[in-house]
Write an enzyme that holds these catalytic residues in place. Sequence first.
Site, PDB file in Angstrom:
ATOM      1  N   CYS A  72       0.065   3.815   2.715  1.00 19.47           N
ATOM      2  CA  CYS A  72       0.520   3.286   4.014  1.00 19.47           C
ATOM      3  C   CYS A  72       2.005   3.564   4.196  1.00 19.47           C
ATOM      4  CB  CYS A  72       0.292   1.777   4.106  1.00 19.47           C
ATOM      5  SG  CYS A  72      -1.428   1.266   3.992  1.00 19.47           S
ATOM      6  N   CYS A  97       0.840  -1.206   0.000  1.00 18.92           N
ATOM      7  CA  CYS A  97       0.000   0.000   0.000  1.00 18.92           C
ATOM      8  C   CYS A  97       0.875   1.258   0.000  1.00 18.92           C
ATOM      9  CB  CYS A  97      -0.913  -0.042   1.230  1.00 18.92           C
ATOM     10  SG  CYS A  97      -1.823   1.472   1.555  1.00 18.92           S
TER      11      CYS A  97
END
Length: 144
Positions: free
Chosen positions: A70, A67
């Site tokens: 993230c 991600c």
Amino acid sequence: MIVTDALIACPACGARNRLPVVASGRPRCGKCSTHLPWLVDADARQFSAMLDQSSIPVLVDLWAPWCGPCRSIAPILERLAADRVGSLRVVKVNVDEEPTISARLGVQGIPTMVLFHAGEEVGRQVGALPADRIRAWIDSVLTP
């Protein structure tokens, strides 16, 4: 994955300290007694105990290595843990390795940050934010 301890470098003297995931209080360096940033990974086995035993607010970062957003907030949360030594615990949970935690918390998208105080969820933020907005969100939730 079973996580029992994290190795945290002291920001003052650089000494490496073993920091348990499940513990209460505010960790200090074994060499110079400086408060340590509490930034650890948690697994499903420890998660509830870690929340219940924490004497300070806990920011849970639910993330995954694939991600991009993230990964973009990871250094922000590391800095936040260092800046709020003794007043905030940052716990990272990889949703790919610990799907039971994300299911328990009802996470449908990542990154998701969930703020706990006294073992209870007090705030939730889905999506990446810049550092100043993350700090403002935490302050707004924790300020009575």
